[in-house]
Design a protein around this motif. Sequence first.
Motif, short mmCIF file in Angstrom:
data_model
loop_
_atom_site.label_atom_id
_atom_site.label_comp_id
_atom_site.label_asym_id
_atom_site.label_seq_id
_atom_site.Cartn_x
_atom_site.Cartn_y
_atom_site.Cartn_z
N PHE A 186 6.21 -7.07 10.80
CA PHE A 186 6.28 -7.02 9.33
C PHE A 186 4.93 -6.59 8.75
CE2 PHE A 186 6.20 -8.84 5.06
CZ PHE A 186 7.46 -8.54 4.57
N GLY A 187 3.85 -7.14 9.28
CA GLY A 187 2.52 -6.76 8.80
C GLY A 187 2.20 -5.30 9.05
N TYR A 188 2.60 -4.78 10.21
CA TYR A 188 2.37 -3.38 10.52
C TYR A 188 3.18 -2.47 9.59
CZ TYR A 188 -0.35 -3.82 14.88
OH TYR A 188 -1.33 -4.06 15.80
N ARG A 189 4.43 -2.84 9.34
CA ARG A 189 5.26 -2.01 8.46
C ARG A 189 4.74 -2.04 7.03
NH1 ARG A 189 10.12 -3.79 7.76
NH2 ARG A 189 10.10 -5.68 9.03
N ALA A 190 4.23 -3.20 6.59
CA ALA A 190 3.64 -3.28 5.26
C ALA A 190 2.41 -2.38 5.17
CB ALA A 190 3.26 -4.72 4.95
N ARG A 191 1.59 -2.37 6.21
CA ARG A 191 0.42 -1.48 6.24
C ARG A 191 0.85 -0.02 6.13
NH1 ARG A 191 -1.64 -0.74 12.07
NH2 ARG A 191 0.37 0.38 12.02
N ASP A 192 1.88 0.36 6.88
CA ASP A 192 2.31 1.75 6.85
C ASP A 192 2.94 2.14 5.52
OD1 ASP A 192 1.35 1.94 9.39
OD2 ASP A 192 3.26 2.48 10.34
N MET A 193 3.40 1.15 4.76
CA MET A 193 3.91 1.41 3.42
C MET A 193 2.77 1.52 2.41
SD MET A 193 6.64 -0.81 1.15
CE MET A 193 8.15 -0.25 1.93
N GLY A 194 1.56 1.21 2.83
CA GLY A 194 0.41 1.26 1.93
C GLY A 194 0.18 -0.03 1.18
N LEU A 195 0.76 -1.12 1.67
CA LEU A 195 0.63 -2.41 1.00
C LEU A 195 -0.62 -3.12 1.52
CD1 LEU A 195 2.46 -3.87 -1.07
CD2 LEU A 195 3.42 -5.16 0.84
N PRO A 196 -1.60 -3.40 0.67
CA PRO A 196 -2.80 -4.09 1.13
C PRO A 196 -2.49 -5.51 1.60
CG PRO A 196 -3.13 -3.12 -1.05
CD PRO A 196 -1.67 -3.06 -0.76
N LEU A 197 -3.22 -5.97 2.59
CA LEU A 197 -3.15 -7.36 3.05
C LEU A 197 -4.33 -8.11 2.44
CD1 LEU A 197 -1.99 -9.61 4.84
CD2 LEU A 197 -3.38 -8.70 6.73
N LEU A 198 -4.04 -9.07 1.58
CA LEU A 198 -5.08 -9.80 0.87
C LEU A 198 -5.09 -11.26 1.28
CD1 LEU A 198 -4.70 -8.41 -2.80
CD2 LEU A 198 -6.11 -7.52 -0.91
N PHE A 199 -6.28 -11.78 1.63
CA PHE A 199 -6.47 -13.19 1.86
C PHE A 199 -6.94 -13.81 0.55
CE2 PHE A 199 -7.32 -13.13 6.75
CZ PHE A 199 -6.05 -12.62 6.95
#
Length: 291
Positions: A186-199
């Motif tokens: 899920f995290g990889y697919r979000a990255r490929d969609m251009g969705l930033p991962l924010l802590f």
Amino acid sequence: MLSVLTIVRNREAHLAQLVEGLRRSARKADELVVVDMSDTPIGAPAAGFPIRIERLETDGLPLAAARNRAAAMACGDQLLFLDVDCIAMRECLGRLSETLDRHDALLCADVRYLGPDDGRGSWEESALLAAGAAHPVRCFPVTGVREEPQAGLFWSLAFAIRRARFEALGGFDEAFTGYGGEDTDFGYRARDMGLPLLFVGGAIACHQYHASHDPPIQHLDDIVANARRFHARWHDWPMRGWLDQFTEMGVVEWHEGAPVVRRQPTAAERTATLSTWPASPMRIKDPLAAT
């Protein structure tokens, strides 16, 4: 509208503490959606907000399917997935909701790990914060947000996302059956969609202790199958730390560059892998621990 989503299998006491955390939250949940996979159906805990329980009959632990079921039931435009073991601290929901208002992103809460006697019965937030151990790999700011460039550090224990984005991603991939790998995918697919991962700083949830295995030998077949599925898609091995431990134990062997289950663990091996407190960095789940 903020929907809090959780899935539960035979941890009704943990669910009661999750609800208590939501009850004390400064920003109230608009609803709690529970997907119940327990052997015996659970009852709805008392709370000052709506709780809806969906029964999912299963003999296993289909994490992807259960989370997707919870999301499909939710009414909110903001989705907060909270594992049943987690107690959201007073500011957690508000920080995540406010951050989603400002950022179209995948948000991770700061999870702290509690000991065996913490968060049992009545508790004070200050005591849980003092007892909770931070994750050894994931670094959170005190306030504000920090963008994490490594998509594999996405954390499914406590995360938030806009509903529209979750639906655009297609939710969790239910081809990942049982335990392991579905969150990293899920995290990889979000990255490929251009969705930033924010802590998100200050969005703290405390993880209630429960007995577990290190490595999670009870999920051996799921982990190996899902690791192979993940590698076929991403050409990378998730959960490599666990795979290496399984290899050292002799329950997994590598054939033509891929892991296969060599044999099932013995009763003695299952007993030997029961984890002790304090938690080790390997026991604190880190899907990238070995990529």
